[in-house]
Design a protein around this motif. Structure first.
Motif, PDB file in Angstrom:
ATOM      1  N   SER A 239      42.890  23.525  58.382  1.00 15.26           N
ATOM      2  CA  SER A 239      42.937  24.619  56.916  1.00 15.26           C
ATOM      3  C   SER A 239      42.938  24.409  55.695  1.00 15.26           C
ATOM      4  O   SER A 239      42.159  24.782  54.408  1.00 15.26           O
ATOM      5  CB  SER A 239      44.209  25.621  57.074  1.00 15.26           C
TER       6      SER A 239
ATOM      7  N   THR B 144      40.384  25.676  52.799  1.00 17.17           N
ATOM      8  CA  THR B 144      40.492  25.774  51.277  1.00 17.17           C
ATOM      9  C   THR B 144      40.602  25.212  50.206  1.00 17.17           C
ATOM     10  O   THR B 144      39.750  24.883  49.173  1.00 17.17           O
ATOM     11  CB  THR B 144      42.265  25.760  51.617  1.00 17.17           C
TER      12      THR B 144
ATOM     13  N   SER C 136      36.758  25.386  50.350  1.00 17.48           N
ATOM     14  CA  SER C 136      35.789  26.324  49.646  1.00 17.48           C
ATOM     15  C   SER C 136      35.921  26.624  47.790  1.00 17.48           C
ATOM     16  O   SER C 136      35.156  26.870  47.725  1.00 17.48           O
ATOM     17  CB  SER C 136      36.712  27.463  50.357  1.00 17.48           C
ATOM     18  N   ASP C 137      37.191  26.300  47.758  1.00 17.71           N
ATOM     19  CA  ASP C 137      37.095  26.333  46.049  1.00 17.71           C
ATOM     20  C   ASP C 137      36.165  24.824  45.145  1.00 17.71           C
ATOM     21  O   ASP C 137      35.463  25.414  44.813  1.00 17.71           O
ATOM     22  CB  ASP C 137      38.687  25.094  45.901  1.00 17.71           C
TER      23      ASP C 137
ATOM     24  N   GLU D 138      39.785  36.367  49.861  1.00 19.27           N
ATOM     25  CA  GLU D 138      38.364  35.293  49.611  1.00 19.27           C
ATOM     26  C   GLU D 138      37.919  35.643  48.253  1.00 19.27           C
ATOM     27  O   GLU D 138      37.608  34.927  46.671  1.00 19.27           O
ATOM     28  CB  GLU D 138      38.052  34.886  49.990  1.00 19.27           C
TER      29      GLU D 138
ATOM     30  N   SER E  27      46.127  30.501  42.382  1.00 19.53           N
ATOM     31  CA  SER E  27      45.943  29.004  43.212  1.00 19.53           C
ATOM     32  C   SER E  27      47.093  28.330  42.583  1.00 19.53           C
ATOM     33  O   SER E  27      47.417  28.392  41.665  1.00 19.53           O
ATOM     34  CB  SER E  27      44.798  28.155  42.562  1.00 19.53           C
TER      35      SER E  27
ATOM     36  N   THR F 144      50.287  35.760  51.074  1.00 19.74           N
ATOM     37  CA  THR F 144      48.399  35.712  50.664  1.00 19.74           C
ATOM     38  C   THR F 144      48.212  36.358  51.774  1.00 19.74           C
ATOM     39  O   THR F 144      49.290  37.306  52.695  1.00 19.74           O
ATOM     40  CB  THR F 144      48.488  34.445  52.068  1.00 19.74           C
TER      41      THR F 144
ATOM     42  N   ASP G  24      44.700  29.970  53.461  1.00 19.76           N
ATOM     43  CA  ASP G  24      44.937  29.293  51.674  1.00 19.76           C
ATOM     44  C   ASP G  24      47.033  29.200  51.674  1.00 19.76           C
ATOM     45  O   ASP G  24      47.508  29.019  51.023  1.00 19.76           O
ATOM     46  CB  ASP G  24      44.913  30.571  50.775  1.00 19.76           C
TER      47      ASP G  24
ATOM     48  N   ARG H 100      47.587  26.705  50.604  1.00 17.51           N
ATOM     49  CA  ARG H 100      48.094  25.991  48.886  1.00 17.51           C
ATOM     50  C   ARG H 100      49.675  26.467  48.654  1.00 17.51           C
ATOM     51  O   ARG H 100      50.475  25.547  48.013  1.00 17.51           O
ATOM     52  CB  ARG H 100      47.860  27.736  48.712  1.00 17.51           C
TER      53      ARG H 100
END
Ligand code: BF8
Ligand code: SF4
Length: 622
Positions: A222, A226, A229-230, A300, A410, A471, A516, A519
């Motif tokens: 995971s 994340t 993806s960023d 997302e 974020s 989330t 996420d 995060r």
């Protein structure tokens, strides 16, 4: 009354009625038809891991106490839980792997349309992986980083790279217990191995490996999902948007995106800006192309582009019953196999896109990095052309206006709002203005009145000056209830209210999709590191009031293993083993400084969490 018992949401109630009128069978109807559900399975006491079975253990002690192989209740419950964790960890981690593939192909120049949106994060993560940036182009770095990440999935010679962010004290606990995660796929594969007949038959060692497997998801698969993806799509920043079925527009082409991986939905987002396709839409009499999200792929897009959300998990079927969805595009996870058939009642085009996720009554248009851009344009064109095929007799626009919300929190955005460091948040916690923070996360489940668990719990927490971060489908529930606008600060206790007002933020911060959740881990670790302490010492907790999925089991396990007390609303299938219940809800505290609790009543869950936060504050001398 029956409809009101199913959901607290206004749009949910309206469209449950519409669905019934259109003769649809929904998830709630199918749940009713399944009742009574199997009591052995509810308790975790059934096993079909081999062909000497299937077996079941009598919880009343009268019938068989062992399976054909000799496994008792404890072994069977532990094995079943282990396999749930493995499936959840595999889902998140395979999603992460797909992103790593795109990252590599972007670097190699084989993924037209995709790009590196955050060089800043690319460099930061590459450095963590020991890759020097000097003299290298972003493309070179992307390829090198992708290769290094591919390694993380296999048999590593050392611990996973992102463990570098974990506080020392936590690392020492994991090392002592022997649960430091190694390769991401390795832990899942080993779980499948251990739970084969005749391998690990010690329920404690099975559970410990379950924690290691979950950690390979949280701090591995995971985490990679994340961060990549960023890198590819940008680091989320606070963004306004809207939610509920009212976001579907009568006079626009509506494309609904459902699933989890932003790889497909980001390309659709790009294609929907194409002037040629916008011109075609207006030729067809539509005033534009409207994208709306469901579930985590929606989250997302919401986090990075402000795309509105049509709803969460239990709204996915009802979205179709508006008759306004010109196309629904799905990738994978949490996509009910019933959707395709429901859509046949309307003009909606149903599109599946992943080579590993096919569905009845959906047209399969496979996405690959090389061709995603042209594929996305082809699909948006099809959706536009489908606009004129709407069936006016079947259309019912939502009577309620969309609820406003703010998303995009974020870790970078939160620290940014605080002026660049966690110090102001630590000060607010020390002063007691903010008593603590809780992650309220997870799904909807037809066993629980939709959104009731999330919203009730969260309202109580913020009233008591506890900051909520969220989330997944929980976040969407909170947004629908109006808790994600800065004005919602008025619902918070005086301390939290003051902090929110001075920063201009809501009391409930949207941190993204379910992958996420890392995060939240990342932020918790940053706070602990800033204080030179362990995550388990902080006044934090987590809750999944309406969870349904195996992914949620993995998340809950990595949260507890990371030192965060976690309350589950839906009972997990462990109650067939009193020993396992005692270990997970009590004794594990002594090992990990955190435990699970099961509490279906969200008001009682709030009270448990508040008590926990008070205790942690007291231990810190606050
Ligand atoms: O990963 S919260 S119902 S959509 S599993 Fe699924 Fe649960 Fe929603 Fe996202 Ni997460
Ligand atoms: Fe039965 Fe044991 Fe086979 Fe499970 S593994 S089905 S308990 S014989």
């Amino acid at each position: 009354a029956e409809i009101e018992a199913r959901t607290i949401t206004e749009d949910g109630q309206v469209f449950l009625q519409k669905a019934a009128q259109d003769g649809l069978e929904t998830v709630w109807d199918r749940y009713q038809a399944q009742k009574p559900q199997c009591g052995f399975c509810e308790l975790g006491l059934s096993c079909r891991n081999c062909s000497m079975g299937p077996c079941r253990i009598d919880p009343f002690g009268e019938g068989p106490q062992r399976g054909v192989c000799g496994a008792d209740a404890d072994i069977i419950v532990a094995r079943n839980l282990g396999r749930m964790i493995a499936a959840g960890a595999a889902s998140h981690s395979d999603h992460g792997r797909d992103l790593v593939e795109v990252l590599r192909k972007v670097g190699e120049g084989h993924a037209p349309g995709y790009t590196i949106r955050s060089e800043e994060k690319l460099k930061k993560v590459a450095a963590e992986f020991g890759i020097a940036a000097d003299g290298k182009t972003p493309a070179d770095l992307a390829v090198e980083l992708a290769h290094a990440m591919e390694e993380e999935f296999g048999t590593r010679k050392k611990a996973l790279t992102f463990l570098g962010r974990v506080p020392e004290k936590r690392r020492a606990i994991w090392d002592k217990l022997g649960i430091t995660p190694r390769g991401i796929d390795r832990e899942t594969s080993e779980m499948m191995h251990r739970t084969h007949m005749g391998v690990d038959n010690d329920w404690q060692s099975l559970l410990l490996h379950g924690l290691r497997n979950a950690l390979s998801d949280g701090w591995g698969g995971s985490f990679i999902a994340t961060e990549v993806s960023d890198i590819l799509f940008g680091i989320p920043q606070p963004v306004p948007s809207e939610v509920n079925l009212g976001v579907l527009k009568e006079n626009q082409v509506n494309i609904v995106l459902h699933g989890h991986n932003p790889i497909v939905s980001e390309m659709i987002y790009e294609a929907a800006q194409d002037p040629e396709l916008l011109a075609l839409a207006s030729e067809k009499g539509a005033e534009g192309i409207n994208l709306a999200g469901l579930c985590c792929t929606g989250n997302e897009l919401l986090m990075r582009r402000g795309i509105p959300m049509a709803g969460n998990h239990l709204m996915t079927e009802l979205a179709l019953s508006t008759g306004l969805v010109d196309m629904m595009i799905v990738d994978y996870q949490c996509i009910m196999p019933a959707l395709g058939e429901i859509a046949t009642c309307y003009h909606t085009l149903m599109i599946s896109t992943s080579d590993k996720a096919k569905f009845p009554h959906m047209a399969h248009h496979e996405f690959h990095p090389e061709t995603a851009q042209s594929k996305a344009r082809e699909l948006v064109r099809m959706a536009v052309e489908n606009y004129e095929r709407r069936l006016p007799a079947k259309v019912l626009p939502a009577p309620n206006t969309p609820t406003r919300m703010m998303a995009g929190f974020s870790v970078e955005a939160i620290l940014g709002a605080l002026g660049g460091s966690p110090a102001p948040l630590i000060e607010a916690i020390k002063s007691g203005a903010v008593q603590g923070a809780v992650g309220v996360v997870g799904c909807n489940n037809p066993k629980i009145r939709q959104d009731f668990g999330h919203v009730t719990l969260t309202r109580h927490l913020i009233e008591n000056d506890i900051l909520v971060v969220d989330t997944g489908c929980a976040a969407v529930a909170h947004a629908k209830a109006g808790l994600k606008v800065p004005e919602a600060a008025a619902l918070a206790g005086p301390g939290l209210q003051q902090v929110c007002k001075s920063l201009g933020i809501p009391p409930v911060l949207h941190m993204g999709s379910c992958v996420d959740n890392v995060r939240i881990l990342d932020l918790a670790a940053a706070l602990a590191n800033a204080l030179g302490t362990d995550i388990s010492d902080l006044p934090l907790a987590a809750a999944a009031p309406e969870w349904y999925s195996e992914k949620a089991v993995s998340i809950a396990c990595y949260a507890v293993a990371s030192g965060i007390f976690t309350v589950l609303g839906t009972p997990p299938p462990i109650f067939g083993s009193p020993k396992i219940v005692k270990l997970l809800t009590e004794d594990i505290e002594g090992l990990l400084g955190a435990s699970f609790a099961v509490e279906p009543d969200p008001e009682k869950a709030a009270a448990r969490i508040e008590q926990h936060i008070r205790q942690k504050r007291k231990a810190l001398g606050l």
